[in-house]
Motif scaffolding. Sequence first.
Motif, PDB file in Angstrom:
ATOM      1  N   GLU A   1       0.571  -1.221   0.121  1.00 43.18           N
ATOM      2  CA  GLU A   1       0.129   0.164  -0.291  1.00 43.18           C
ATOM      3  C   GLU A   1       0.287   0.906   0.193  1.00 43.18           C
ATOM      4  OE1 GLU A   1      -3.453  -0.251   2.283  1.00 43.18           O
ATOM      5  OE2 GLU A   1      -4.746  -1.291   0.967  1.00 43.18           O
ATOM      6  N   GLU A   2       2.220   1.067  -0.354  1.00 44.69           N
ATOM      7  CA  GLU A   2       2.924   2.375  -0.263  1.00 44.69           C
ATOM      8  C   GLU A   2       2.698   3.069  -1.611  1.00 44.69           C
ATOM      9  OE1 GLU A   2       7.842   3.854  -1.118  1.00 44.69           O
ATOM     10  OE2 GLU A   2       6.537   1.262  -0.960  1.00 44.69           O
ATOM     11  N   MET A   3       2.062   4.389  -1.845  1.00 42.68           N
ATOM     12  CA  MET A   3       1.947   5.551  -2.935  1.00 42.68           C
ATOM     13  C   MET A   3       3.078   5.641  -3.955  1.00 42.68           C
ATOM     14  SD  MET A   3      -0.841   5.909  -2.346  1.00 42.68           S
ATOM     15  CE  MET A   3      -0.533   7.618  -3.715  1.00 42.68           C
TER      16      MET A   3
ATOM     17  N   GLU B   1       4.151   7.676  -7.287  1.00 36.34           N
ATOM     18  CA  GLU B   1       3.539   8.318  -8.579  1.00 36.34           C
ATOM     19  C   GLU B   1       4.514   8.362 -10.105  1.00 36.34           C
ATOM     20  OE1 GLU B   1       5.819  11.646  -6.701  1.00 36.34           O
ATOM     21  OE2 GLU B   1       4.588  12.415  -4.813  1.00 36.34           O
TER      22      GLU B   1
ATOM     23  N   LEU C   1      -0.884   8.866  -9.917  1.00 35.55           N
ATOM     24  CA  LEU C   1      -0.888   8.381  -8.645  1.00 35.55           C
ATOM     25  C   LEU C   1      -1.291   7.107  -8.565  1.00 35.55           C
ATOM     26  CD1 LEU C   1      -2.117  11.596  -6.146  1.00 35.55           C
ATOM     27  CD2 LEU C   1       0.318  10.022  -6.553  1.00 35.55           C
TER      28      LEU C   1
ATOM     29  N   ARG D   1      -0.841   3.370  -6.243  1.00 38.03           N
ATOM     30  CA  ARG D   1      -0.621   2.342  -4.724  1.00 38.03           C
ATOM     31  C   ARG D   1       0.097   0.521  -4.953  1.00 38.03           C
ATOM     32  NH1 ARG D   1      -5.619   1.053  -0.444  1.00 38.03           N
ATOM     33  NH2 ARG D   1      -6.787   0.050  -1.787  1.00 38.03           N
TER      34      ARG D   1
ATOM     35  N   THR E   1       7.269   6.388  -2.954  1.00 37.38           N
ATOM     36  CA  THR E   1       6.677   7.433  -2.093  1.00 37.38           C
ATOM     37  C   THR E   1       7.518   7.571  -0.994  1.00 37.38           C
ATOM     38  OG1 THR E   1       4.768   7.305  -1.952  1.00 37.38           O
ATOM     39  CG2 THR E   1       5.155   8.884  -3.123  1.00 37.38           C
TER      40      THR E   1
ATOM     41  N   MET F   1      -1.224   6.021   1.811  1.00 37.03           N
ATOM     42  CA  MET F   1      -1.128   7.314   0.739  1.00 37.03           C
ATOM     43  C   MET F   1      -2.297   7.973   2.548  1.00 37.03           C
ATOM     44  SD  MET F   1      -5.106   7.499  -0.653  1.00 37.03           S
ATOM     45  CE  MET F   1      -5.930   9.410  -1.106  1.00 37.03           C
TER      46      MET F   1
ATOM     47  N   ASP G   1      -2.652   8.292   7.887  1.00 31.95           N
ATOM     48  CA  ASP G   1      -3.039   7.099   6.675  1.00 31.95           C
ATOM     49  C   ASP G   1      -4.304   6.836   6.868  1.00 31.95           C
ATOM     50  OD1 ASP G   1      -2.981   4.415   5.511  1.00 31.95           O
ATOM     51  OD2 ASP G   1      -1.841   3.727   6.823  1.00 31.95           O
TER      52      ASP G   1
END
Length: 467
Positions: A27-29, A31, A41, A43, A73, A77, A110
Amino acid sequence: MSLQFIGLKEINGPLVVLDNVPNASFEEMAELYLEDGTKRLGRIVEIQGERVIIQVFEGTNGLSLTNTRTRLTGKPMELALSKEMLGRIFNGAGTPIDGLGEIFADKYADINGQPLNPVAREYPRNYIRTGISSIDGLTTLIRGQKLPIFSGSGMSHNKLAVQLVCQSQLNDNKDSDEKFGIVFAAMGVNNDVADYFKRSFEESGVLENVVMFLNLSNDPIIERILAPRCALTAAEYLAYEHDMNILVIMTDMTSYAEALREFSSSKGEIPGRKGYPGYLYSDLASLYERAGIVKGGKGSVTQIPILTMPNDDITHPVPDLTGYITEGQIVLDRNLNQIGIYPPVAILPSLSRLMKDGIGEGYTRGDHSAVANQLFASYARVQDARALASVIGEEELSKSDKAYLEFGKMFEKHFISQEFNEARTIEQTLELGWDLLSLLPKSELSRMDAKLVEANFDPKRTERFKD
């Protein structure tokens, strides 16, 4: 140090695959920068060793396998939070869409929330007045409760949602210093429904006390999955950091579950019942369990998720699993809806499991529990009388059965049914209950204490029901 990855291994629907990505987090964002410099964007939704699968929010049209640059990132999110959110309208991903500019954030949080220690929870007490007799009187909504509404396609649940937003308040005490607010999340709605929500809140003057999250049916499905999480994050912030009592209304949870099913299918996961992912129960629980009251705090988060049952099937996976997690349900009845009764609340299958501890002396009124029990029991007898009348004819019924038929008719016409803009106090609801019970022979009020019946039963109360 920020690493950028050039090129993509694979594009599959809304998903892209990257190889040789070390130390990525679930679940890391991310780009993603296109060749023309625009940014999208995404994830991380799956990790297989050093291979990661990223879901792109805005879709993958225009992405290049060779020239797309991806930057991770290092954080999940997060939603920008501020008390300025009240009165604002956001999309499903938490971006303002009301033309009033960005939010000046007090903090970022978060959207998945923080686990709430069960020991830190306080047992829900006190009720929230909706102004709707069938809810306040018989399926009372308690602060910190999660009480879903089970509806069907084409029924008046959107109208009911607007009425709940416009009328709900903590109690009838206008001098109370307790703060109340509403977070409203609409998922997968058409443009005309979204406009109806916005227009209704603006015209009634409640919008300044509402945080709206709108996900339209033509928006990306990832936003539909994010919308309830953003809404609940905003609710938790207002409740636990600004001591507000927040009512969260989420419609339609079936649209959310269908987006989850589509997303699961695109990842190639093994489907469960009716194609929904096997983790649907735990996913819904991760949303519903974000209701409650924290010990020592003044704020609370109360939830009313609204869901439509496909083919009016209450055993469908979405209402079925929702019923396991939540503390009761309010069921809307198609037959009542078709004969023009609004709100068409089916009394017998509806219940509020926390009602008994949030009503009575000191909360609503001392006779609330007795009146509710007697109304419920009497309406159950009405169904028996109607079934008997359909077999032997109404003329052959006993005097008491005929009284129950009249009670049932008046109960549906005056207690269940009410005007859209009619907000009844709990006093009005209970007095109306006594008026209706006075239609029955006094001997039939067997669920009540004799002294209570003696003090309140009066055949003269029934004058209002005569044409």
